[in-house]
Design a protein around this motif. Structure first.
Motif, PDB file in Angstrom:
ATOM      1  N   TYR A  37      32.279  26.093  12.974  1.00 56.74           N
ATOM      2  CA  TYR A  37      32.082  25.519  11.651  1.00 56.74           C
ATOM      3  C   TYR A  37      33.307  24.678  11.323  1.00 56.74           C
ATOM      4  N   ARG A  39      35.531  22.729   7.830  1.00 57.92           N
ATOM      5  CA  ARG A  39      35.680  22.437   6.413  1.00 57.92           C
ATOM      6  C   ARG A  39      36.601  21.253   6.269  1.00 57.92           C
ATOM      7  N   LYS A  43      35.360  19.480   0.744  1.00 57.47           N
ATOM      8  CA  LYS A  43      33.958  19.734   1.077  1.00 57.47           C
ATOM      9  C   LYS A  43      33.748  21.208   1.423  1.00 57.47           C
ATOM     10  N   GLN A  44      32.497  21.600   1.428  1.00 57.16           N
ATOM     11  CA  GLN A  44      32.169  22.966   1.805  1.00 57.16           C
ATOM     12  C   GLN A  44      32.160  23.119   3.328  1.00 57.16           C
ATOM     13  N   ARG A  45      32.333  24.348   3.768  1.00 52.77           N
ATOM     14  CA  ARG A  45      32.268  24.614   5.201  1.00 52.77           C
ATOM     15  C   ARG A  45      30.845  24.359   5.698  1.00 52.77           C
ATOM     16  N   GLU A  46      30.747  23.727   6.863  1.00 50.12           N
ATOM     17  CA  GLU A  46      29.441  23.394   7.417  1.00 50.12           C
ATOM     18  C   GLU A  46      29.375  23.794   8.883  1.00 50.12           C
TER      19      GLU A  46
END
Length: 116
Positions: A37, A39, A43-46
């Motif tokens: 993942y 981040r 931004k949000q973790r993706e």
């Protein structure tokens, strides 16, 4: 307690490559999925990519064709080969292991910076 140790991050120019490595601190016998993942700032973790125990892989659309995830079950290690890196790939990258017995484990993160 199992810990994940990540390595391979750093500073690279656009178009360059890096290989991230994540290894478990001890043997884990029931892993069913390993993944990466990221981040990015603000931004949000993706999800970047993950790989199931049978070898099935899943990639974010933004990295398809550029990143490759692989695993070594005997070493409890997951890799992320990142090619043709772009500034938009700049982020802290985290590995994650899902295990039937131990549960979900996260690594501490490794910084990847793509800049000229």
């Amino acid at each position: 307690q199992v810990q994940l140790v990540e390595s391979g991050g750093g500073l690279v120019q656009p178009g360059g490559s890096l290989r991230l490595v994540c290894a478990a601190s001890r043997n884990i016998l029931n892993i069913y999925r390993m993944g990466w993942y990221r981040r990015a700032p603000g931004k949000q973790r993706e999800l970047v990519a993950d790989i199931a125990s049978g070898g099935n892989t899943n990639y974010a659309d933004s990295v398809k064709g550029r990143f490759t995830i692989s695993r070594d079950n005997a070493k409890n290690t997951v890799y992320l080969q990142m090619n043709n890196l772009k500034p938009a790939d700049t982020a802290v990258y985290y590995c994650k292991i899902d295990d039937y017995i131990v549960g979900t484990i996260w690594g501490q993160g490794t910084q990847v910076t793509v800049s000229s």
